[in-house]
Design a protein around this motif. Structure first.
Motif, PDB file in Angstrom:
ATOM      1  N   LYS A 189      36.224 -31.692  10.449  1.00 31.17           N
ATOM      2  CA  LYS A 189      35.419 -31.438  11.639  1.00 31.17           C
ATOM      3  C   LYS A 189      33.977 -31.165  11.235  1.00 31.17           C
ATOM      4  O   LYS A 189      33.715 -30.578  10.190  1.00 31.17           O
ATOM      5  CB  LYS A 189      35.983 -30.243  12.415  1.00 31.17           C
ATOM      6  N   GLY A 190      33.049 -31.600  12.095  1.00 35.46           N
ATOM      7  CA  GLY A 190      31.641 -31.311  11.848  1.00 35.46           C
ATOM      8  C   GLY A 190      30.919 -32.373  11.048  1.00 35.46           C
ATOM      9  O   GLY A 190      29.792 -32.134  10.584  1.00 35.46           O
ATOM     10  N   LEU A 191      31.517 -33.570  10.886  1.00 35.64           N
ATOM     11  CA  LEU A 191      30.817 -34.649  10.187  1.00 35.64           C
ATOM     12  C   LEU A 191      29.742 -35.235  11.096  1.00 35.64           C
ATOM     13  O   LEU A 191      29.958 -35.439  12.288  1.00 35.64           O
ATOM     14  CB  LEU A 191      31.797 -35.751   9.778  1.00 35.64           C
ATOM     15  N   THR A 192      28.580 -35.524  10.534  1.00 33.57           N
ATOM     16  CA  THR A 192      27.516 -36.163  11.303  1.00 33.57           C
ATOM     17  C   THR A 192      27.835 -37.650  11.469  1.00 33.57           C
ATOM     18  O   THR A 192      28.635 -38.224  10.726  1.00 33.57           O
ATOM     19  CB  THR A 192      26.157 -36.019  10.607  1.00 33.57           C
ATOM     20  N   ASP A 193      27.175 -38.285  12.454  1.00 38.44           N
ATOM     21  CA  ASP A 193      27.378 -39.721  12.648  1.00 38.44           C
ATOM     22  C   ASP A 193      26.966 -40.513  11.407  1.00 38.44           C
ATOM     23  O   ASP A 193      27.603 -41.511  11.054  1.00 38.44           O
ATOM     24  CB  ASP A 193      26.582 -40.214  13.862  1.00 38.44           C
ATOM     25  N   ASN A 219      36.581 -51.773   8.989  1.00 42.17           N
ATOM     26  CA  ASN A 219      35.709 -50.637   8.705  1.00 42.17           C
ATOM     27  C   ASN A 219      34.237 -51.013   8.859  1.00 42.17           C
ATOM     28  O   ASN A 219      33.445 -50.235   9.416  1.00 42.17           O
ATOM     29  CB  ASN A 219      35.981 -50.110   7.297  1.00 42.17           C
ATOM     30  N   PHE A 220      33.845 -52.189   8.365  1.00 40.69           N
ATOM     31  CA  PHE A 220      32.444 -52.599   8.493  1.00 40.69           C
ATOM     32  C   PHE A 220      32.057 -52.756   9.961  1.00 40.69           C
ATOM     33  O   PHE A 220      30.977 -52.324  10.379  1.00 40.69           O
ATOM     34  CB  PHE A 220      32.207 -53.906   7.735  1.00 40.69           C
ATOM     35  N   LEU A 221      32.931 -53.390  10.754  1.00 37.20           N
ATOM     36  CA  LEU A 221      32.652 -53.556  12.180  1.00 37.20           C
ATOM     37  C   LEU A 221      32.593 -52.210  12.892  1.00 37.20           C
ATOM     38  O   LEU A 221      31.769 -51.995  13.790  1.00 37.20           O
ATOM     39  CB  LEU A 221      33.719 -54.446  12.820  1.00 37.20           C
ATOM     40  N   ASP A 222      33.478 -51.298  12.504  1.00 36.24           N
ATOM     41  CA  ASP A 222      33.505 -49.967  13.109  1.00 36.24           C
ATOM     42  C   ASP A 222      32.189 -49.240  12.831  1.00 36.24           C
ATOM     43  O   ASP A 222      31.597 -48.619  13.728  1.00 36.24           O
ATOM     44  CB  ASP A 222      34.683 -49.177  12.534  1.00 36.24           C
ATOM     45  N   ALA A 223      31.703 -49.319  11.585  1.00 37.44           N
ATOM     46  CA  ALA A 223      30.450 -48.653  11.225  1.00 37.44           C
ATOM     47  C   ALA A 223      29.271 -49.269  11.971  1.00 37.44           C
ATOM     48  O   ALA A 223      28.378 -48.557  12.454  1.00 37.44           O
ATOM     49  CB  ALA A 223      30.234 -48.737   9.716  1.00 37.44           C
ATOM     50  N   ILE A 224      29.249 -50.600  12.091  1.00 36.48           N
ATOM     51  CA  ILE A 224      28.167 -51.272  12.824  1.00 36.48           C
ATOM     52  C   ILE A 224      28.178 -50.855  14.292  1.00 36.48           C
ATOM     53  O   ILE A 224      27.121 -50.587  14.889  1.00 36.48           O
ATOM     54  CB  ILE A 224      28.303 -52.804  12.698  1.00 36.48           C
ATOM     55  N   ASN A 225      29.365 -50.781  14.888  1.00 36.41           N
ATOM     56  CA  ASN A 225      29.463 -50.373  16.289  1.00 36.41           C
ATOM     57  C   ASN A 225      28.928 -48.959  16.494  1.00 36.41           C
ATOM     58  O   ASN A 225      28.234 -48.683  17.475  1.00 36.41           O
ATOM     59  CB  ASN A 225      30.913 -50.452  16.752  1.00 36.41           C
ATOM     60  N   LEU A 226      29.223 -48.064  15.563  1.00 29.93           N
ATOM     61  CA  LEU A 226      28.732 -46.693  15.676  1.00 29.93           C
ATOM     62  C   LEU A 226      27.209 -46.660  15.592  1.00 29.93           C
ATOM     63  O   LEU A 226      26.546 -45.934  16.344  1.00 29.93           O
ATOM     64  CB  LEU A 226      29.347 -45.826  14.569  1.00 29.93           C
ATOM     65  N   ILE A 227      26.638 -47.463  14.697  1.00 25.90           N
ATOM     66  CA  ILE A 227      25.176 -47.524  14.565  1.00 25.90           C
ATOM     67  C   ILE A 227      24.545 -48.056  15.846  1.00 25.90           C
ATOM     68  O   ILE A 227      23.547 -47.517  16.344  1.00 25.90           O
ATOM     69  CB  ILE A 227      24.788 -48.410  13.364  1.00 25.90           C
ATOM     70  N   GLU A 228      25.125 -49.129  16.399  1.00 25.81           N
ATOM     71  CA  GLU A 228      24.556 -49.743  17.598  1.00 25.81           C
ATOM     72  C   GLU A 228      24.708 -48.859  18.829  1.00 25.81           C
ATOM     73  O   GLU A 228      23.886 -48.920  19.751  1.00 25.81           O
ATOM     74  CB  GLU A 228      25.217 -51.106  17.833  1.00 25.81           C
TER      75      GLU A 228
END
Length: 673
Positions: A189-193, A219-228
């Motif tokens: 818990k408490g991880l930053t984006d 995982n790569f797509l998931d990380a890109i979606n979070l950034i966008e």
């Protein structure tokens, strides 16, 4: 005879995998060579050690002060930690292991999160150096647990990576490190984006190392979606560049070079304000993009784009700059080797070798192996086979010892050399090794595997935004689709993979792999039947290339290939044999009918009226043809091709723009037109 010149292992699936991990993480943790010293003014020795590790500084000048402190210190966890740390920085790893193990015995009573965490990190690094692996996983688990519990450390991704970096020695350990990081990501818990993006990307990189490309893509797509979805994430564009490059690399690995270039271009389209960081993030992407063009046999395009790196070089630090220059030389050398511009290739390889000799810091791993492979390819194309074999075997041993993953390509190259040397025993040996190695990896190289992953990820996004009723209907429908895909893929995926592996991408003809497959599959059917082998060579092709340019040279190879396809029967097999040389296999055909096809090919090409004013035989493009006709009794197909090549030689010697027909040796005569 010309040989297949295209096979050289992609940079992105071997040494650069670990490089990209390093680039993505921007890992800054210290090593054993520390640059400057730090004075201990703070009486808290633990705090000073923490600062030394964080700032990559040394406390060796203060050893006397530390030892004096230890004299009055009780023999608790912190005491043994300090002793172990001193052993560690002095490279006395056996003693470090002993003291750090003593520190771990009562570590739960320590009030210092730093001591708890680094006791296990330094212990693991010492154990790894001493080749003691039994407790690495358990120690990593404990260290990660302590990291996750402390708000000052839980978002330190470099520290997390340092913790699990000892588990990258083999596939089993990498899979365990993936499990540990997934647990950390899901339970902390408490991880930053930003931390979530980096961890997700790092896990994707680890999946790549063990060939789990669907999980890596997810995982790569998931990380890109979070950034966008969250533009305020620090360094979001930088991470997106690396993620898109990684997706491109996976497509490259699966031989989807056009898709790879598409993702590389998406990555390169993102501009960073920091020119140094922008250059660092783009340089390897451009290298891999150029390698894609080489695999597509678009050599001039590869050279064109690799020259874009000249604009980035001034913004790279010295250690990165010389490595990129070496890789640039390698790309240009390969492009020239494949076009038989051997002098320019030698110039580039000589430059790369000099840079390697001066290279003091490994920004890009195993560059020397790739330069050696380029030299081996150069000698192979120049038919200096003994020197080529010597280098191939040296790199093969290095690849086996270091796990570079170059074996498949090298086995194929060596087998081709022995085939050219007519050493059938060694050819059979290395061809068998090549087939075994290829069979080991082929099943994961499927385009539909990646498409399925993308669809699965999109469905999970939809899940998060749908009402439960609609979502359940969607999942039922999607499950039916997936079931159909699974059933169909069992029958079509092998065919798709085989077709892509068996086709020459530039001409659309079959390649030499297909020739071996065709003969093996049809050997019984062809027995006792008449078989003709036609070999075609473009007259004065080098003069055409030198005067019209290599791009135009590629175009006429395609034109000749199209002429062959339009001139033969549906049952005939057309092969791009190497460079401008092409082979046709005809079965159930008489010598007379074979001649009719040869005449048809020459007439159809003549009717295209392709200019070649530098030819010594005509103002139009012409070809020479050699034909060998016999009955098939299971002979090695390359023996038959070599006999057709003798007829081709006679056609060239007789003035070119003609064909020669050589009948079976029992007939022992030439029929000349």
């Amino acid at each position: 005879m010309k040989t297949n010149h295209k096979k050289i292992i992609p940079i992105s699936i071997t040494a650069l995998i670990l490089l990209l991990i390093t680039l993505f993480l921007l890992s800054n943790y210290g090593n054993k060579s520390l640059e400057k010293n730090i004075k201990i003014n703070n009486p808290n020795i633990i705090t000073c050690i923490e600062e030394a590790i964080k700032n990559q500084t040394s406390i060796t000048e203060n050893i006397d002060q530390i030892n004096e402190y230890l004299l009055d210190k009780s023999h608790d966890s912190e005491y043994y930690f300090i002793k172990g740390y001193l052993n560690y920085i002095n490279s006395d790893y056996e003693q470090a292991i002993e003291n750090l193990n003593l520190a771990s015995e009562n570590i739960v009573y320590s009030d210092s999160p730093f001591v708890k965490i680094y006791t296990y990190i330094l212990l693991n690094e010492s154990l790894e150096i001493e080749n003691q692996y039994d407790s690495l996983i358990e120690n990593c688990k404990i260290a990660l647990n302590y990291i996750s519990e402390n708000k000052n450390y839980k978002n330190d991704i470099d520290l997390i990576w340092r913790t699990i970096s000892v588990l990258l020695n083999n596939e089993e350990q990498i899979n365990k490190s993936i499990s540990l990081l997934n647990t950390y990501l899901n339970n902390t818990k408490g991880l930053t984006d930003e931390s979530i993006v980096r961890l997700t990307g790092n896990i994707g990189q680890l999946y790549r190392l063990v060939y789990k490309y669907s999980d890596a893509m997810y995982n790569f797509l998931d990380a890109i979606n979070l950034i966008e979805s969250n533009p305020s994430i620090p360094n979001g564009d930088y991470y997106k560049i690396k993620l898109l490059t990684n997706i491109g690399d996976i497509n490259f690995t699966l031989n989807e070079y056009e898709n790879a270039i598409n993702y590389y271009n998406k990555s390169l389209s993102i501009k960073l304000d920091d020119k140094n960081k922008d250059a660092l993030s783009k340089s390897i992407t451009i290298i891999n993009k150029c390698q894609s063009y080489i695999e597509l046999e678009q050599y001039e395009t590869a050279i064109q784009f690799v020259n874009e790196l000249n604009e980035l070089l001034p913004y790279l630090d010295y250690d990165a700059k010389d490595d990129i220059e070496i890789l640039m030389c390698n790309i240009i050398a390969l492009a020239n080797i494949y076009q038989h511009n051997f002098k320019e290739a030698e110039i580039q390889l000589t430059k790369a070798t000099k840079l390697l000799e001066q290279d003091e810091f490994e920004y890009s791993l195993n560059k020397d192996a790739f330069i050696s492979l380029a030299y081996a390819k150069l000698y192979k194309e120049q038919k200096v086979y003994d020197q080529s074999l010597l280098i191939y075997n040296q790199v093969l041993q290095e690849s086996i010892n270091k796990g570079l993953g170059l074996e498949e390509d090298i086995y194929q190259q060596i087998s081709e050399i022995y085939k050219e040397k007519q050493d059938l025993n060694n050819y059979a040996k290395y061809n068998d090794l090549f087939i075994k190695q290829k069979n080991y990896t082929t099943q994961i190289f499927k385009e539909d595997y990646i498409e399925y992953t993308s669809n699965l990820y999109e469905s999970n996004l939809l899940k998060a935004n749908s009402q439960k009723y609609k979502f359940n209907l969607l999942i039922m429908f999607f499950s039916l689709i997936i079931l159909c895909i699974i059933v169909l893929s069992k029958t079509i995926s092998v065919k798709k993979l085989r077709n892509s592996n068996f086709m020459d991408s530039m001409t659309g003809l079959n390649n030499r792999k297909y020739l071996d497959y065709y003969i093996s599959k049809n050997k019984k059917r062809l027995l006792t039947k008449a078989i003709s082998v036609i070999i075609i060579d473009i007259d004065y092709f080098k003069k055409y290339n030198d005067n019209y340019g290599h791009i135009e040279g590629d175009k006429i190879i395609k034109e000749v290939a199209n002429t062959l396809k339009g001139s033969v029967r549906k049952s005939d097999i057309t092969i791009r044999y190497g460079g401008e040389e092409m082979v046709i296999i005809l079965s159930d055909i008489s010598p007379k009918d074979t001649e009719i096809i040869a005449q048809k090919i020459q007439t159809n090409l003549k009717n295209k009226k392709i200019e070649h004013k530098y030819s010594d035989v005509s103002n139009l493009l012409t070809i020479s043809i050699g034909i060998y006709t016999t009955k098939f009794f299971g002979q090695d197909i390359y023996t038959l091709i070599n006999k057709a090549d003798k007829a081709l030689y006679k056609a060239k010697k007789g003035g070119r723009n003609r064909y020669e027909l050589l009948l079976d040796e029992k007939v022992d005569r030439f029929c000349t037109i």
